[in-house]
Design an enzyme around this catalytic site. Structure first.
Site, mmCIF file in Angstrom:
data_model
loop_
_atom_site.group_PDB
_atom_site.id
_atom_site.type_symbol
_atom_site.label_atom_id
_atom_site.label_comp_id
_atom_site.label_asym_id
_atom_site.label_seq_id
_atom_site.Cartn_x
_atom_site.Cartn_y
_atom_site.Cartn_z
ATOM 1 C CE LYS A 152 -2.192 0.464 3.637
ATOM 2 N NZ LYS A 152 -2.951 0.730 4.842
ATOM 3 N NE ARG A 163 7.569 -6.805 7.326
ATOM 4 C CZ ARG A 163 6.522 -6.130 7.769
ATOM 5 N NH1 ARG A 163 6.023 -5.141 7.050
ATOM 6 N NH2 ARG A 163 5.969 -6.417 8.926
ATOM 7 N NE ARG A 216 8.748 -5.122 11.383
ATOM 8 C CZ ARG A 216 7.666 -4.384 11.202
ATOM 9 N NH1 ARG A 216 7.594 -3.544 10.193
ATOM 10 N NH2 ARG A 216 6.640 -4.499 12.016
ATOM 11 N NE ARG A 262 2.016 -7.484 13.514
ATOM 12 C CZ ARG A 262 3.176 -7.489 12.857
ATOM 13 N NH1 ARG A 262 3.348 -6.733 11.809
ATOM 14 N NH2 ARG A 262 4.157 -8.243 13.251
HETATM 15 P P1 ADP Z 1 -0.890 -0.665 10.493
HETATM 16 O O1 ADP Z 1 -1.063 -0.885 9.027
HETATM 17 O O2 ADP Z 1 0.339 -1.278 11.058
HETATM 18 O O3 ADP Z 1 -2.110 -0.904 11.300
HETATM 19 P P2 ADP Z 1 -1.026 2.296 10.549
HETATM 20 O O4 ADP Z 1 0.210 3.072 10.303
HETATM 21 O O5 ADP Z 1 -2.151 2.491 9.603
HETATM 22 O O6 ADP Z 1 -0.502 0.831 10.628
HETATM 23 O O7 ADP Z 1 -1.559 2.580 12.034
HETATM 24 C C1 ADP Z 1 -0.775 2.352 13.163
HETATM 25 C C2 ADP Z 1 -1.657 2.371 14.402
HETATM 26 O O8 ADP Z 1 -2.237 3.667 14.566
HETATM 27 C C3 ADP Z 1 -2.840 1.431 14.361
HETATM 28 O O9 ADP Z 1 -2.494 0.140 14.769
HETATM 29 C C4 ADP Z 1 -3.806 2.103 15.327
HETATM 30 O O10 ADP Z 1 -3.450 1.846 16.667
HETATM 31 C C5 ADP Z 1 -3.563 3.576 15.046
HETATM 32 N N1 ADP Z 1 -4.485 4.112 14.003
HETATM 33 C C6 ADP Z 1 -4.131 4.587 12.775
HETATM 34 N N2 ADP Z 1 -5.221 4.978 12.096
HETATM 35 C C7 ADP Z 1 -6.286 4.739 12.898
HETATM 36 C C8 ADP Z 1 -7.689 4.910 12.770
HETATM 37 N N3 ADP Z 1 -8.239 5.398 11.642
HETATM 38 N N4 ADP Z 1 -8.488 4.552 13.811
HETATM 39 C C9 ADP Z 1 -7.961 4.042 14.931
HETATM 40 N N5 ADP Z 1 -6.660 3.845 15.141
HETATM 41 C C10 ADP Z 1 -5.809 4.197 14.133
#
Ligand code: ADP
Length: 197
Positions: A17, A130, A132, A143
């Site tokens: 993405k 990856r 990690r 996840r």
């Molecule tokens: P990932 O793809 O690892 O979930 P993001 O970078 O989109 O990563 O988000 C990291 C964290 O930030 C999420 O796990 C959540 O805790 C919080 N977060 C991001 N966007 C939102 C949202 N729209 N609503 C609720 N929590 C969010």
């Protein structure tokens, strides 16, 4: 210049993405809005919001709608985004957030909601590659499972409104970009900025 393009993109972790958002920025001149990046910036600046959100993020939870909806609404109302449009990444993550987005857009159309689809077994393989330390089999599965539970209802919500397009995320980066662009272009051709879509 034409109307600004407004997109939302969904995709499992490991679906590519981030790269594809960059391509959409180049192609459509939109602003990339990642709520995850916004929260990480708040954390880095050690703001009150950053501290609060940080705890939730570390616990693998979702930051509350009461916090997220105003943050996203504020960002999409800023002049650069109003002028150039956006690709929203990481928002909306709940149906309430999706409603908050529609409410904020008012008469401005949302053109497409893209589901960048890469099958579970493929993203699992990519994430393992990856290497990690937090990418144990169990953590990866958890996840991805959470993503499924969290995201499916939001995708269904957009699908019911005729906005969801699924794009096959398998193949080279260039191939995936071509598919994305042809999907978005055909939507933009069909619906030249209809208000209230
Ligand atoms: P990932 O793809 O690892 O979930 P993001 O970078 O989109 O990563 O988000 C990291 C964290 O930030 C999420 O796990 C959540 O805790 C919080 N977060 C991001 N966007 C939102 C949202 N729209 N609503 C609720 N929590 C969010």
């Amino acid at each position: 210049m034409g109307q600004p393009t407004r997109l939302v993109i969904f995709g499992r972790q490991g679906a590519g993405k981030g790269t594809q958002c960059q391509r959409l920025v180049e192609r459509y001149g939109v602003v990339h809005i990642s709520t995850g990046d916004m929260l990480r910036a708040e954390r880095a600046a050690d703001t009150e919001l950053g501290r609060k959100a940080g705890e939730i993020m570390d616990a693998g939870g979702l930051v509350g709608d009461d916090i997220m909806i105003p943050i996203a609404r504020h960002r999409i109302s800023e002049p650069d985004v109003v002028a150039s449009g956006f690709v929203l990444d990481g928002f909306p993550r709940t149906v309430d957030q999706a409603e908050g987005l529609f409410d904020a857009l008012g008469e401005d159309p949302l053109h497409a909601v893209i589901d960048l689809d890469v099958p579970l077994d493929e993203v699992t393989t990519r994430m393992k590659a990856r290497g990690r330390t937090d990418d144990t089999d169990e953590a990866i599965a958890q996840r991805l499972d959470l993503y499924e539970q969290e995201t499916r209802p939001v995708l269904d919500w957009f699908d019911e409104r005729g906005l969801l397009v699924t794009v096959d995320g398998l193949g080279t980066e260039v191939e995936v970009t071509e598919r994305l662009v042809s999907a978005v272009d055909s939507i933009l051709d069909e619906h030249p900025a209809q208000p209230g879509l």
